[in-house]
Design a protein around this motif. Structure first.
Motif, PDB file in Angstrom:
ATOM      1  N   ALA A 205       0.711  -0.783   0.474  1.00 55.06           N
ATOM      2  CA  ALA A 205       0.042  -0.070   0.181  1.00 55.06           C
ATOM      3  C   ALA A 205       0.398   1.398  -0.311  1.00 55.06           C
ATOM      4  N   SER A 206       1.908   1.557   0.585  1.00 61.28           N
ATOM      5  CA  SER A 206       3.177   1.842   0.785  1.00 61.28           C
ATOM      6  C   SER A 206       3.856   2.793  -0.217  1.00 61.28           C
ATOM      7  N   TRP A 213      -2.909   7.070   6.959  1.00 59.52           N
ATOM      8  CA  TRP A 213      -4.251   7.355   7.115  1.00 59.52           C
ATOM      9  C   TRP A 213      -5.483   6.391   6.313  1.00 59.52           C
ATOM     10  N   THR A 214      -4.825   6.424   5.193  1.00 59.49           N
ATOM     11  CA  THR A 214      -5.155   5.410   3.558  1.00 59.49           C
ATOM     12  C   THR A 214      -5.863   3.679   4.338  1.00 59.49           C
ATOM     13  N   ILE A 215      -4.021   3.735   5.177  1.00 63.13           N
ATOM     14  CA  ILE A 215      -3.192   2.765   5.023  1.00 63.13           C
ATOM     15  C   ILE A 215      -4.756   2.006   6.393  1.00 63.13           C
ATOM     16  N   LEU A 216      -4.487   2.975   7.310  1.00 66.99           N
ATOM     17  CA  LEU A 216      -5.386   2.729   8.068  1.00 66.99           C
ATOM     18  C   LEU A 216      -6.878   2.173   7.732  1.00 66.99           C
ATOM     19  N   TRP A 217      -7.688   3.021   6.840  1.00 64.70           N
ATOM     20  CA  TRP A 217      -8.892   3.382   6.783  1.00 64.70           C
ATOM     21  C   TRP A 217      -8.994   1.799   5.550  1.00 64.70           C
ATOM     22  N   VAL A 219      -6.519  -0.376   4.813  1.00 65.43           N
ATOM     23  CA  VAL A 219      -6.169  -1.559   4.840  1.00 65.43           C
ATOM     24  C   VAL A 219      -6.711  -2.276   6.408  1.00 65.43           C
ATOM     25  N   ILE A 220      -6.387  -1.624   7.169  1.00 66.65           N
ATOM     26  CA  ILE A 220      -6.109  -2.416   8.217  1.00 66.65           C
ATOM     27  C   ILE A 220      -7.703  -2.282   8.778  1.00 66.65           C
ATOM     28  N   LEU A 221      -8.327  -1.348   8.777  1.00 59.00           N
ATOM     29  CA  LEU A 221      -9.979  -0.978   9.406  1.00 59.00           C
ATOM     30  C   LEU A 221     -10.362  -2.753   9.092  1.00 59.00           C
ATOM     31  N   PRO A 222     -10.959  -2.227   7.528  1.00 59.28           N
ATOM     32  CA  PRO A 222     -11.545  -3.679   7.063  1.00 59.28           C
ATOM     33  C   PRO A 222     -10.902  -5.376   7.615  1.00 59.28           C
ATOM     34  N   MET A 223      -9.697  -5.274   7.730  1.00 59.07           N
ATOM     35  CA  MET A 223      -8.624  -6.673   8.861  1.00 59.07           C
ATOM     36  C   MET A 223      -8.930  -6.902   9.733  1.00 59.07           C
TER      37      MET A 223
END
Length: 308
Positions: A205-206, A213-217, A219-223
């Motif tokens: 993702a990077s 913030w994009t990675i959090l919302w 990538v991280i949050l859905p999983m």
């Protein structure tokens, strides 16, 4: 007869039953037999049944005594069935406790606690688990210490602090306090989960230009939904059952929660066991409905980590 034999041969089976072994037409594979239950299996089932009955016994006693009259309870005791079902006692207790207001207060504060605790835990867990900030171990020890501190040791400092801040007897202050306290457990849990998060996804993702913030919302949050759903359910139930903090911080009748309303049914010198049972039944029903609605989410969240 010849047709049946040819059909069995074409299917790889023998006329007498069983399956022919490939390369050995005359040899049969033994049929798989169901494992027989031994004494250990029956002992396990019996132990589970006894445990379930012991767990359900208090609820059954409450259910039976909630519809008795006081005279029936004094005459026949706790374990007897009602001689006549007193359906009006629930309405009487509902009005005496002002259960509608207590129920709305519990729902409002519990939902607020869930939102505050989960949001704070998500941000803290992301910083500690994914960001790997400095002094990570010290922060985790701090959050773990918040979890093990007893409420009795914090209630007096919190009481005087709320007096100074003007948050005493305020549902907002109580919700903030419990939400921040529960977020410590959520932070400790999520930081452990995020520490083992696949770094390849974050690096990919990077490389695509995603920021933190994009990675959090994205990538991280859905999983993390299975873990977050379990946290939401636990925080809601814990907040619903809170008693000490509401007892000290919520003294007015319009701000009290369901556990305080039920405790008000018991006086120092007076007691009505049937009314107490009816009040306890009214307090249990919302949690049973809540569990039935979200038990699938709870089961998925608890088993999500077992399957990759």
């Amino acid at each position: 007869m010849s047709t049946d034999t040819s059909t069995a041969a074409a299917a790889g089976t023998q006329p007498g039953g069983g399956t022919a072994v490939q390369g050995h037409p005359g040899r049969l594979k033994p049929r798989a037999s169901r494992p027989r239950r031994g004494p250990a299996s029956y002992a396990t089932v019996s132990a589970v049944a006894v445990f379930v009955l012991a767990f359900l016994a208090p609820f059954l006693i409450i259910l039976v005594n909630a519809f008795k009259t006081s005279a029936d309870y004094r005459s026949h005791g706790t374990l007897s069935l009602p001689s006549s079902w007193n359906w009006g006692i629930l309405q009487d207790v509902w009005q005496r406790v002002d259960f509608t207001q207590k129920l709305l207060n519990s729902v409002e504060t519990s939902l607020g606690v869930v939102v505050i605790a989960v949001v704070l835990a998500l941000f803290n867990g992301y910083a500690l688990g994914i960001g790997r900030i400095r002094w990570r171990t010290a922060f985790l020890v701090f959050f773990l210490g918040v979890n093990v501190l007893p409420q009795e040791g914090l209630v007096y400092p919190v009481y005087y602090l709320f007096k100074e801040l003007g948050l005493y007897d305020s549902k907002l202050g109580y919700t903030l306090l419990v939400g921040v306290t529960y977020s410590a457990f959520g932070t400790y849990l999520l930081s452990s989960v995020y520490a083992s998060f696949p770094r390849e996804l974050i690096e990919a993702a990077s490389l695509d230009g995603a920021g933190r913030w994009t990675i959090l919302w994205r990538v991280i949050l859905p999983m993390s939904w299975p873990t977050l759903s379990v946290m939401c359910i636990f925080f809601f139930v814990w907040s619903w059952n809170e008693f000490l903090y509401p007892l000290v911080l919520l003294i007015s009748n319009e701000n009290q929660t369901v556990p305080l309303g039920l405790a008000g049914m018991q006086g120092q010198y007076t007691s009505d066991p049937t009314a107490m049972s009816a009040a306890a039944l009214l307090g249990v029903i919302p949690m049973v409905v809540f569990f039935l609605l979200f038990q699938r989410s709870l089961t998925r969240g608890l088993t999500a980590g077992a399957v990759k």
